[in-house]
Design a protein around this motif. Structure first.
Motif, PDB file in Angstrom:
ATOM      1  N   ARG A 220       0.814  -1.215   0.000  1.00 15.12           N
ATOM      2  CA  ARG A 220       0.000   0.000   0.000  1.00 15.12           C
ATOM      3  C   ARG A 220       0.847   1.265   0.000  1.00 15.12           C
ATOM      4  N   ARG A 221       2.062   1.197   0.496  1.00 10.73           N
ATOM      5  CA  ARG A 221       2.936   2.373   0.528  1.00 10.73           C
ATOM      6  C   ARG A 221       3.992   2.326  -0.572  1.00 10.73           C
ATOM      7  N   LEU A 222       4.583   1.164  -0.792  1.00  6.39           N
ATOM      8  CA  LEU A 222       5.722   1.037  -1.695  1.00  6.39           C
ATOM      9  C   LEU A 222       5.339   0.644  -3.115  1.00  6.39           C
ATOM     10  N   GLY A 223       4.084   0.231  -3.309  1.00  7.21           N
ATOM     11  CA  GLY A 223       3.653  -0.147  -4.646  1.00  7.21           C
ATOM     12  C   GLY A 223       4.014  -1.585  -4.990  1.00  7.21           C
ATOM     13  N   PRO A 224       4.106  -1.905  -6.287  1.00 13.02           N
ATOM     14  CA  PRO A 224       4.379  -3.281  -6.712  1.00 13.02           C
ATOM     15  C   PRO A 224       5.743  -3.769  -6.204  1.00 13.02           C
ATOM     16  N   GLN A 225       5.760  -4.976  -5.686  1.00 10.85           N
ATOM     17  CA  GLN A 225       6.990  -5.605  -5.219  1.00 10.85           C
ATOM     18  C   GLN A 225       7.267  -6.833  -6.084  1.00 10.85           C
ATOM     19  N   LEU A 226       8.395  -6.822  -6.766  1.00  9.19           N
ATOM     20  CA  LEU A 226       8.750  -7.909  -7.677  1.00  9.19           C
ATOM     21  C   LEU A 226       9.961  -8.652  -7.137  1.00  9.19           C
ATOM     22  N   SER A 227       9.960  -9.953  -7.261  1.00  5.44           N
ATOM     23  CA  SER A 227      11.083 -10.765  -6.800  1.00  5.44           C
ATOM     24  C   SER A 227      12.339 -10.440  -7.603  1.00  5.44           C
ATOM     25  N   THR A 228      13.449 -10.289  -6.901  1.00  7.86           N
ATOM     26  CA  THR A 228      14.733 -10.023  -7.555  1.00  7.86           C
ATOM     27  C   THR A 228      15.769 -11.089  -7.240  1.00  7.86           C
ATOM     28  N   SER A 229      15.355 -12.126  -6.527  1.00  6.86           N
ATOM     29  CA  SER A 229      16.294 -13.164  -6.109  1.00  6.86           C
ATOM     30  C   SER A 229      15.625 -14.525  -6.175  1.00  6.86           C
ATOM     31  N   ALA A 230      16.396 -15.526  -6.587  1.00  4.68           N
ATOM     32  CA  ALA A 230      15.873 -16.893  -6.622  1.00  4.68           C
ATOM     33  C   ALA A 230      15.519 -17.379  -5.221  1.00  4.68           C
ATOM     34  N   LYS A 231      16.118 -16.773  -4.198  1.00  6.99           N
ATOM     35  CA  LYS A 231      15.817 -17.187  -2.824  1.00  6.99           C
ATOM     36  C   LYS A 231      14.368 -16.910  -2.448  1.00  6.99           C
ATOM     37  N   ASP A 232      13.750 -15.932  -3.119  1.00  8.74           N
ATOM     38  CA  ASP A 232      12.351 -15.627  -2.820  1.00  8.74           C
ATOM     39  C   ASP A 232      11.433 -16.808  -3.161  1.00  8.74           C
ATOM     40  N   ALA A 233      11.900 -17.699  -4.026  1.00  6.52           N
ATOM     41  CA  ALA A 233      11.089 -18.833  -4.466  1.00  6.52           C
ATOM     42  C   ALA A 233      11.671 -20.168  -4.007  1.00  6.52           C
ATOM     43  N   GLU A 234      12.619 -20.139  -3.072  1.00  2.78           N
ATOM     44  CA  GLU A 234      13.250 -21.378  -2.642  1.00  2.78           C
ATOM     45  C   GLU A 234      12.340 -22.183  -1.713  1.00  2.78           C
ATOM     46  N   ASP A 235      12.752 -23.410  -1.424  1.00  2.00           N
ATOM     47  CA  ASP A 235      12.046 -24.258  -0.461  1.00  2.00           C
ATOM     48  C   ASP A 235      12.490 -23.840   0.936  1.00  2.00           C
ATOM     49  N   PHE A 236      11.686 -23.026   1.593  1.00  2.00           N
ATOM     50  CA  PHE A 236      12.093 -22.457   2.879  1.00  2.00           C
ATOM     51  C   PHE A 236      11.748 -23.397   4.033  1.00  2.00           C
ATOM     52  N   VAL A 237      12.340 -23.117   5.178  1.00  2.00           N
ATOM     53  CA  VAL A 237      12.223 -23.986   6.341  1.00  2.00           C
ATOM     54  C   VAL A 237      10.938 -23.685   7.114  1.00  2.00           C
ATOM     55  N   LEU A 238      10.235 -24.761   7.493  1.00  2.00           N
ATOM     56  CA  LEU A 238       9.041 -24.661   8.330  1.00  2.00           C
ATOM     57  C   LEU A 238       9.339 -25.028   9.783  1.00  2.00           C
ATOM     58  N   ARG A 239      10.234 -25.986   9.954  1.00  2.00           N
ATOM     59  CA  ARG A 239      10.676 -26.361  11.301  1.00  2.00           C
ATOM     60  C   ARG A 239      12.182 -26.557  11.265  1.00  2.00           C
ATOM     61  N   ARG A 240      12.866 -26.026  12.250  1.00  2.00           N
ATOM     62  CA  ARG A 240      14.319 -26.055  12.277  1.00  2.00           C
ATOM     63  C   ARG A 240      14.846 -27.412  12.744  1.00  2.00           C
ATOM     64  N   ARG A 241      16.145 -27.612  12.553  1.00  2.75           N
ATOM     65  CA  ARG A 241      16.789 -28.856  12.994  1.00  2.75           C
ATOM     66  C   ARG A 241      16.667 -29.056  14.495  1.00  2.75           C
ATOM     67  N   ASP A 242      16.660 -27.955  15.242  1.00  2.47           N
ATOM     68  CA  ASP A 242      16.583 -28.064  16.697  1.00  2.47           C
ATOM     69  C   ASP A 242      15.162 -28.283  17.205  1.00  2.47           C
ATOM     70  N   GLY A 243      14.207 -28.425  16.280  1.00  2.27           N
ATOM     71  CA  GLY A 243      12.837 -28.710  16.659  1.00  2.27           C
ATOM     72  C   GLY A 243      11.965 -27.488  16.832  1.00  2.27           C
ATOM     73  N   LEU A 244      12.546 -26.298  16.795  1.00  2.00           N
ATOM     74  CA  LEU A 244      11.752 -25.078  16.918  1.00  2.00           C
ATOM     75  C   LEU A 244      11.074 -24.765  15.587  1.00  2.00           C
TER      76      LEU A 244
END
Length: 287
Positions: free
Chosen positions: A145-169
């Motif tokens: 709403r303030r900055l306008g359109p936000q476009l991905s500039t990095s492949a990391k934005d579409a990576e398989d991200f972590v839902l639960r960490r190795r330590d169980g958190l």
């Protein structure tokens, strides 16, 4: 008027509020009040080792002293492990998770996001592992709403991200999305340093709930060293004895007009003035 509006403020209890966090609190509060909606408070203590004893209570006291009163009961992420576990189980049954044993040293060598090594080479079930989201339909564009359109500039934005960490958190990305959906949050107002995680969060959001929230990312408060004010950078805590002065300074960072001195007759009157300024700035003068 948007009566279904629901916003929230979600501080991490790693220390008391500083000016940067007060700006985020004030901005999200004013947006909720301008829409005549609800403003919830959540304590983002999913990373339990980072939580400082007594910090959550201090934050509640600081908000109250500044007239930023929340609706309903305070939600604590540290009490919601069962809910996060159930969501991961749901995603697993849909084929949208996989275990990952890659350590930080290896991950730091990857420049284009996670390479799905553990998807291609499944680890032993007995190994301590993180759980990743199998990101097949990544959100790579969204509107602020303030900055306008936000476009991905990095492949990391579409990576398989972590839902639960190795330590169980449970990971921040999972917790905030699940909490916002469960609380009925429609609008998220927060600092613009969180623009990048929004790609992951919206990707997960669309999998769990078809109606995404609206976002408004606020300008950051920078220190004299030109780094963002944060608890990690030892930003000083706000002094609740000077609540009016603190709110005026926060309003300056939000580029809201200050009222004439003779109009400041306490916190409530100041917040009402700032709400009108917010409506003119972000709601085109109408609700």
């Amino acid at each position: 008027m948007t009566t279904s509006y629901c916003g929230r403020f979600a501080p991490t209890p790693s220390g008391p509020l500083h000016m940067g966090s007060l700006v985020a609190a004030l901005g999200s509060y004013l947006d909720a009040k301008a829409h005549q909606g609800r403003w919830l408070l959540r304590i983002d203590d999913v990373d339990k080792p980072r939580a400082v004893a007594g910090a959550a209570d201090t934050i509640l006291q600081q908000l109250d002293a500044h007239g930023l009163h929340w609706d309903g009961e305070v939600l604590y992420q540290s009490q919601r492990d069962a809910r996060y576990r159930a969501v991961i189980q749901q995603l697993t049954e849909q084929g949208l998770t996989y275990p990952c044993v890659c350590r930080r040293k290896r991950l730091q060598t990857l420049s284009d996001g996670y390479d799905r090594y553990c998807l291609k080479h499944p680890p032993s079930s007995s190994e301590a592992h993180a759980i990743r989201f199998f990101n097949q339909q990544a959100v790579i564009e969204w509107q602020d709403r303030r900055l306008g359109p936000q476009l991905s500039t990095s492949a990391k934005d579409a990576e398989d991200f972590v839902l639960r960490r190795r330590d169980g958190l449970y990971a921040y990305q999972l917790a905030v999305v699940v909490d916002d959906i469960d609380s009925g949050v429609t609008d998220i107002v927060r600092g613009e340093d969180l623009c990048i995680p929004t790609f992951w969060q919206l990707t997960l959001w669309q999998q769990l709930q078809p109606q995404p929230p609206r976002y408004l990312h606020l300008p950051l408060v920078m220190g004299t060293d030109q780094r963002k004010l944060s608890k990690q950078n030892h930003a000083p805590a706000i002094d609740s004895r000077h609540a009016v002065a603190n709110l005026l300074q926060a309003a300056d960072y939000l580029a809201l007009e200050r009222p004439p001195e003779e109009c400041i007759d306490g916190i409530e009157e100041l917040l009402q003035w700032l709400k009108k300024c917010w409506i003119r700035k972000y709601l085109n003068g109408t609700i």
